[in-house]
Design a protein around this motif. Structure first.
Motif, PDB file in Angstrom:
ATOM      1  N   ALA A   1       0.831  -1.205   0.000  1.00  0.00           N
ATOM      2  CA  ALA A   1       0.000   0.000   0.000  1.00  0.00           C
ATOM      3  C   ALA A   1       0.864   1.253   0.000  1.00  0.00           C
ATOM      4  CB  ALA A   1      -0.916   0.004   1.219  1.00  0.00           C
TER       5      ALA A   1
ATOM      6  N   GLY B   1      -2.361   6.976  -2.214  1.00  0.00           N
ATOM      7  CA  GLY B   1      -3.042   6.945  -3.499  1.00  0.00           C
ATOM      8  C   GLY B   1      -3.464   5.548  -3.905  1.00  0.00           C
ATOM      9  N   ALA B   2      -3.049   4.524  -3.140  1.00  0.00           N
ATOM     10  CA  ALA B   2      -3.457   3.142  -3.422  1.00  0.00           C
ATOM     11  C   ALA B   2      -3.403   2.370  -2.108  1.00  0.00           C
ATOM     12  CB  ALA B   2      -2.559   2.516  -4.477  1.00  0.00           C
ATOM     13  N   ARG B   3      -4.387   2.630  -1.219  1.00  0.00           N
ATOM     14  CA  ARG B   3      -4.373   2.034   0.118  1.00  0.00           C
ATOM     15  C   ARG B   3      -5.397   0.930   0.307  1.00  0.00           C
ATOM     16  NH1 ARG B   3      -5.334   7.436   3.183  1.00  0.00           N
ATOM     17  NH2 ARG B   3      -7.122   7.044   1.905  1.00  0.00           N
TER      18      ARG B   3
ATOM     19  N   TYR C   1      -9.073  -5.058  -7.284  1.00  0.00           N
ATOM     20  CA  TYR C   1      -8.707  -4.068  -6.270  1.00  0.00           C
ATOM     21  C   TYR C   1      -9.916  -3.179  -6.062  1.00  0.00           C
ATOM     22  CZ  TYR C   1      -6.573   0.064  -4.181  1.00  0.00           C
ATOM     23  OH  TYR C   1      -6.281   1.112  -3.351  1.00  0.00           O
TER      24      TYR C   1
ATOM     25  N   VAL D   1     -11.378   0.357  -4.833  1.00  0.00           N
ATOM     26  CA  VAL D   1     -10.944   1.746  -4.648  1.00  0.00           C
ATOM     27  C   VAL D   1     -11.462   2.276  -3.318  1.00  0.00           C
ATOM     28  CG1 VAL D   1     -11.065   4.086  -5.593  1.00  0.00           C
ATOM     29  CG2 VAL D   1     -10.887   2.128  -7.135  1.00  0.00           C
TER      30      VAL D   1
ATOM     31  N   ASP E   1      -7.636   7.303  -3.364  1.00  0.00           N
ATOM     32  CA  ASP E   1      -6.921   6.543  -4.396  1.00  0.00           C
ATOM     33  C   ASP E   1      -6.946   7.274  -5.728  1.00  0.00           C
ATOM     34  OD1 ASP E   1      -6.415   4.571  -2.601  1.00  0.00           O
ATOM     35  OD2 ASP E   1      -7.678   3.051  -3.529  1.00  0.00           O
ATOM     36  N   ASP E   2      -5.904   7.042  -6.535  1.00  0.00           N
ATOM     37  CA  ASP E   2      -5.912   7.513  -7.912  1.00  0.00           C
ATOM     38  C   ASP E   2      -5.365   6.405  -8.804  1.00  0.00           C
ATOM     39  OD1 ASP E   2      -2.977   8.268  -8.781  1.00  0.00           O
ATOM     40  OD2 ASP E   2      -3.215   9.083  -6.761  1.00  0.00           O
TER      41      ASP E   2
ATOM     42  N   ILE F   1      -2.466   3.357  -8.265  1.00  0.00           N
ATOM     43  CA  ILE F   1      -2.867   1.945  -8.262  1.00  0.00           C
ATOM     44  C   ILE F   1      -1.995   1.168  -9.244  1.00  0.00           C
ATOM     45  CG2 ILE F   1      -4.744   0.341  -8.811  1.00  0.00           C
ATOM     46  CD1 ILE F   1      -6.680   2.602  -7.865  1.00  0.00           C
TER      47      ILE F   1
ATOM     48  N   ARG G   1       1.413   0.726  -7.680  1.00  0.00           N
ATOM     49  CA  ARG G   1       1.408  -0.236  -6.578  1.00  0.00           C
ATOM     50  C   ARG G   1       1.468  -1.667  -7.093  1.00  0.00           C
ATOM     51  NH1 ARG G   1      -3.230  -1.276  -1.914  1.00  0.00           N
ATOM     52  NH2 ARG G   1      -2.474  -3.355  -1.360  1.00  0.00           N
TER      53      ARG G   1
END
Length: 171
Positions: free
Chosen positions: A102, A105-107, A121, A123, A127-128, A132, A135
């Protein structure tokens, strides 16, 4: 009218009282000394004029004779040089996504199958699409190719959208 003197009149005391009175006067008047005279300092300022620099003369360029290219005759077709042939674009590399952990922007959480291959995944807030792709170590173009339903080239993703990470399918 006659002024009477009081019963007690002033009379001079002996030498001891004169010494005490003079000591009191000396101590009392000791703080009344005049302020010391100010110290006068004389300074002499010498002004030296700054010399004006002499500009270095710029050499005059010598004229160069350049041959003029005449205009083409009227009605003649212009001479064109074709562009070089364009090389084909490199294909987008395809392959399984790899979760690098993580990041800002991608958690969100990724879903994988029983073999450990990443499938989707979800969102989450903040996030963007670019983060993603980073990541999961997938080029943005490939992630867009795998997710044709994502609008706006990945700029229009929303919370709870599901992004496909399986490179063998499209969502």
């Amino acid at each position: 009218m006659r002024i009477r003197s009081s019963k007690h009149s002033f009379r001079p005391a002996g030498p001891l009282s004169a010494i005490v009175v003079s000591g009191i006067l000396v101590l009392g008047l000791a703080g009344c000394a005049a302020a010391p005279a100010p110290v006068v300092v004389t300074a002499t300022v010498i002004v030296t004029p700054t010399p004006t620099p002499t500009p270095t003369p710029t050499p005059t360029p010598t004229p160069v004779d350049v041959p003029l290219v005449p205009n083409p005759p009227k009605g003649a077709a212009p001479v064109t040089t074709p562009n070089a042939a364009a090389a084909p674009a490199a294909p987008i590399p395809e392959g399984p996504a790899t979760d690098l952990g993580a990041t800002a922007g991608a958690r969100g959480a990724a879903v994988s199958n029983g073999a450990g291959a990443l499938l989707t995944y979800k969102v989450v807030e903040g996030d963007d699409f670019f983060a993603i792709a980073q990541r999961f170590d997938v080029p943005v173009q490939q992630l867009l190719h795998m997710n044709p339903s994502v609008p706006g080239l990945g700029e229009d993703i929303y919370i709870n959208d599901v992004i496909n990470l399986d490179w063998t399918t499209k969502r």
